[in-house]
Write a protein that holds these residues in place. Sequence first.
Motif, PDB file in Angstrom:
ATOM      1  N   LEU A 180       0.194 -21.076   1.012  1.00  0.00           N
ATOM      2  CA  LEU A 180       1.418 -21.135   1.815  1.00  0.00           C
ATOM      3  C   LEU A 180       2.060 -22.509   1.698  1.00  0.00           C
ATOM      4  N   ASP A 181       1.258 -23.567   1.786  1.00  0.00           N
ATOM      5  CA  ASP A 181       1.807 -24.930   1.696  1.00  0.00           C
ATOM      6  C   ASP A 181       2.457 -25.173   0.336  1.00  0.00           C
ATOM      7  N   PHE A 182       1.912 -24.566  -0.701  1.00  0.00           N
ATOM      8  CA  PHE A 182       2.513 -24.706  -2.033  1.00  0.00           C
ATOM      9  C   PHE A 182       3.901 -24.069  -2.037  1.00  0.00           C
ATOM     10  N   ALA A 183       4.041 -22.872  -1.461  1.00  0.00           N
ATOM     11  CA  ALA A 183       5.339 -22.196  -1.408  1.00  0.00           C
ATOM     12  C   ALA A 183       6.346 -22.997  -0.590  1.00  0.00           C
ATOM     13  N   VAL A 184       5.885 -23.566   0.518  1.00  0.00           N
ATOM     14  CA  VAL A 184       6.766 -24.395   1.351  1.00  0.00           C
ATOM     15  C   VAL A 184       7.232 -25.620   0.572  1.00  0.00           C
ATOM     16  N   GLU A 185       6.329 -26.228  -0.183  1.00  0.00           N
ATOM     17  CA  GLU A 185       6.669 -27.405  -0.983  1.00  0.00           C
ATOM     18  C   GLU A 185       7.744 -27.075  -2.013  1.00  0.00           C
ATOM     19  N   VAL A 186       7.597 -25.936  -2.690  1.00  0.00           N
ATOM     20  CA  VAL A 186       8.572 -25.534  -3.717  1.00  0.00           C
ATOM     21  C   VAL A 186       9.924 -25.226  -3.082  1.00  0.00           C
ATOM     22  N   ALA A 187       9.910 -24.481  -1.976  1.00  0.00           N
ATOM     23  CA  ALA A 187      11.177 -24.114  -1.316  1.00  0.00           C
ATOM     24  C   ALA A 187      11.902 -25.351  -0.794  1.00  0.00           C
ATOM     25  N   ALA A 188      11.160 -26.288  -0.190  1.00  0.00           N
ATOM     26  CA  ALA A 188      11.786 -27.510   0.327  1.00  0.00           C
ATOM     27  C   ALA A 188      12.343 -28.354  -0.816  1.00  0.00           C
ATOM     28  N   ALA A 189      11.610 -28.419  -1.928  1.00  0.00           N
ATOM     29  CA  ALA A 189      12.092 -29.201  -3.070  1.00  0.00           C
ATOM     30  C   ALA A 189      13.391 -28.621  -3.610  1.00  0.00           C
ATOM     31  N   LYS A 190      13.516 -27.301  -3.616  1.00  0.00           N
ATOM     32  CA  LYS A 190      14.729 -26.697  -4.174  1.00  0.00           C
ATOM     33  C   LYS A 190      15.906 -26.720  -3.209  1.00  0.00           C
ATOM     34  N   TYR A 191      15.663 -26.348  -1.960  1.00  0.00           N
ATOM     35  CA  TYR A 191      16.788 -26.167  -1.031  1.00  0.00           C
ATOM     36  C   TYR A 191      16.989 -27.328  -0.066  1.00  0.00           C
ATOM     37  N   LEU A 192      16.032 -28.259  -0.033  1.00  0.00           N
ATOM     38  CA  LEU A 192      16.204 -29.453   0.795  1.00  0.00           C
ATOM     39  C   LEU A 192      16.534 -30.653  -0.080  1.00  0.00           C
ATOM     40  N   ASP A 193      15.819 -30.767  -1.218  1.00  0.00           N
ATOM     41  CA  ASP A 193      16.048 -31.873  -2.152  1.00  0.00           C
ATOM     42  C   ASP A 193      16.823 -31.433  -3.387  1.00  0.00           C
ATOM     43  N   HIS A 194      17.162 -30.149  -3.467  1.00  0.00           N
ATOM     44  CA  HIS A 194      18.068 -29.609  -4.493  1.00  0.00           C
ATOM     45  C   HIS A 194      17.521 -29.744  -5.914  1.00  0.00           C
ATOM     46  N   ARG A 431      27.709 -29.777   3.160  1.00  0.00           N
ATOM     47  CA  ARG A 431      27.423 -30.775   2.123  1.00  0.00           C
ATOM     48  C   ARG A 431      26.133 -30.472   1.378  1.00  0.00           C
ATOM     49  N   GLY A 432      25.077 -30.120   2.126  1.00  0.00           N
ATOM     50  CA  GLY A 432      23.812 -29.832   1.469  1.00  0.00           C
ATOM     51  C   GLY A 432      23.942 -28.697   0.478  1.00  0.00           C
ATOM     52  N   VAL A 435      25.798 -29.898  -2.619  1.00  0.00           N
ATOM     53  CA  VAL A 435      24.943 -30.679  -3.511  1.00  0.00           C
ATOM     54  C   VAL A 435      24.014 -29.750  -4.287  1.00  0.00           C
ATOM     55  N   GLY A 436      23.495 -28.731  -3.607  1.00  0.00           N
ATOM     56  CA  GLY A 436      22.650 -27.758  -4.287  1.00  0.00           C
ATOM     57  C   GLY A 436      23.378 -27.032  -5.395  1.00  0.00           C
ATOM     58  N   ARG A 437      24.628 -26.667  -5.147  1.00  0.00           N
ATOM     59  CA  ARG A 437      25.431 -25.989  -6.181  1.00  0.00           C
ATOM     60  C   ARG A 437      25.609 -26.885  -7.399  1.00  0.00           C
ATOM     61  N   LYS A 438      25.790 -28.159  -7.170  1.00  0.00           N
ATOM     62  CA  LYS A 438      25.962 -29.084  -8.289  1.00  0.00           C
ATOM     63  C   LYS A 438      24.708 -29.148  -9.145  1.00  0.00           C
ATOM     64  N   ASN A 439      23.544 -28.992  -8.529  1.00  0.00           N
ATOM     65  CA  ASN A 439      22.287 -29.062  -9.257  1.00  0.00           C
ATOM     66  C   ASN A 439      21.836 -27.718  -9.808  1.00  0.00           C
ATOM     67  N   HIS A 440      22.063 -26.655  -9.038  1.00  0.00           N
ATOM     68  CA  HIS A 440      21.579 -25.328  -9.451  1.00  0.00           C
ATOM     69  C   HIS A 440      22.606 -24.558 -10.269  1.00  0.00           C
ATOM     70  N   TYR A 441      23.879 -24.938 -10.151  1.00  0.00           N
ATOM     71  CA  TYR A 441      25.008 -24.241 -10.799  1.00  0.00           C
ATOM     72  C   TYR A 441      25.251 -22.850 -10.219  1.00  0.00           C
ATOM     73  N   GLY A 442      24.557 -22.479  -9.168  1.00  0.00           N
ATOM     74  CA  GLY A 442      24.743 -21.160  -8.586  1.00  0.00           C
ATOM     75  C   GLY A 442      23.434 -20.403  -8.529  1.00  0.00           C
ATOM     76  N   ALA A 453      20.947 -18.398   0.751  1.00  0.00           N
ATOM     77  CA  ALA A 453      21.570 -18.420   2.077  1.00  0.00           C
ATOM     78  C   ALA A 453      20.519 -18.569   3.165  1.00  0.00           C
ATOM     79  N   LEU A 454      19.391 -17.888   2.997  1.00  0.00           N
ATOM     80  CA  LEU A 454      18.336 -17.950   4.014  1.00  0.00           C
ATOM     81  C   LEU A 454      17.767 -19.358   4.145  1.00  0.00           C
ATOM     82  N   PHE A 455      17.358 -19.944   3.020  1.00  0.00           N
ATOM     83  CA  PHE A 455      16.703 -21.251   3.110  1.00  0.00           C
ATOM     84  C   PHE A 455      17.673 -22.347   3.541  1.00  0.00           C
ATOM     85  N   TYR A 456      18.908 -22.328   3.037  1.00  0.00           N
ATOM     86  CA  TYR A 456      19.852 -23.346   3.483  1.00  0.00           C
ATOM     87  C   TYR A 456      20.138 -23.193   4.975  1.00  0.00           C
ATOM     88  N   SER A 457      20.202 -21.962   5.478  1.00  0.00           N
ATOM     89  CA  SER A 457      20.444 -21.753   6.909  1.00  0.00           C
ATOM     90  C   SER A 457      19.324 -22.349   7.743  1.00  0.00           C
TER      91      SER A 457
END
Length: 498
Positions: A180-194, A431-432, A435-442, A453-457
């Motif tokens: 679970l902690d691994f999944a949280v780490e990946v999700a935070a890295a993508k949607y919190l740190d983009h 803003r967050g 910034v994510g769109r700039k890094n992920h392109y969509g 939408a879920l994680f950014y919310s």
Amino acid sequence: MGLQLETEKDVERLRQAALLLEAENRRLVARVVELTRKLMSAQGQDAEELQLRLREVERQLAQRTAELFGRSSEKRPRREQGEEDKDKEAAPGHGPRAQPTLPLLEVVHTLEEADKQCPQCGGALAEMEGCWEEAEEVDVVQRRFVLQRHKRQKYRCGCGGCVETALGPPKLQPGGRYSLDFAVEVAAAKYLDHLPLERQVRVMQREGLTVDSQTLWDQVDALARRLAPAHEALHAALLTREILGGDETRWPLLGSKSQTRWHAWALCAPDAVVYRIQEGRDAQAARHLLQDFDGIFMVDGLSTYESVAAGSGGKLTLVHCWMHARRKYVECAEAFPQAEEALEMIAALYAVEREYKEGPENLERLLELRQHKSRPLLERLHQWACAQRALPQSGLGQAIKYMSQRWTGLTRFVTDARVPLDNGATERAMRGLAVGRKNHYGSRSRRGTEVTALFYSLLETAKLCGVDPKRYLREAALAALRGDSIPLPHQLAPSAEG
């Protein structure tokens, strides 16, 4: 061989090319203005109208030049004496910053045995009790991936009628190999740190873990499925508020023929924000976001909102944002100096709001301030707008039209203290995601838009509530795995670092 701008990577050559292009652009602007002047004179147009049209041509050309070569900023130069000195006095120095949230680890340094001898007399050096020379430094403890082998002890009864096995850690997926902690780490890295998943794969490889982006996506998707009820509950909770802000921004669905039609929509309150990514900016998409909301909704000038409000039977009340109205005058101020008068009056409206924030928070006090100080400013601004003579299609004409068409929504704050002056909180909440769109392109799939939408919310709402976002994801997921009701961010105690 000529310079190829598409492939040239030398910064100095590109700078020289930009300077040449800017000079040529200015020459062409002057030529267009001169030719326009001659054409309109030949047509015998009114001298005053001729000046207005020429000014509009100059403004449009200058705006295009600024878009290519200028800085993007809405900040206005300060004219008050002493403001610059005040800013300099308030500027922080270069000393060390306090780090109250970092754990303090004490490291004791002692002399080697060979050095515990006096260089003068050769005697042995004794420790000076309680005397230290201390200094602090910020250090980093590197993240480390480990392969945990969980051994669940088995138990049996001598009668042979019962065998029990100790419980293991909670799993997002039955038999899943990642924690679970691994999944949280990946999700935070993508949607919190983009950080896109492919970039995370490369970082993890440097840290000793061999993994691919599909595996990372599987963990993020599994976590999102567990947290889906929290996303829906957050949306439902926001719709019970009396006043919300709304905004939308582009969010491409990669590989889709209509990828440019997809947009991220936001509903925002001071302590929460929820996103929905949908195809289009039409009334249907807005209604899906707003559902049966029957309060006050602060928006920009998108006509879609007007359509939704008109079809709500009076349940939805639109108010409008002074930041957007001001932006129109900023854009045309260089070509139309009289726009500075409007900007000064709008600035005075914001000064009233700042005056309120210097005292106790009380809606009655705010309403009194607005009635006493803001209302006369609005009356002056309205009179000024009616007295201007500008071409409807000119920058000034468009700014006045934008303000006049939304005057009722722009002035609602004078009679209702709950209404903010602008929609800045919602724009900051976007803003967050931007910034994510700039890094992920969509997103690559419709499911990807739902997960985004879920994680950014959830993450952006946790930040607004002062709750550590990673801590929130973990506690929410654990509640879901236990079968408990998933807490929303505001239901957790704020983090110490918040």
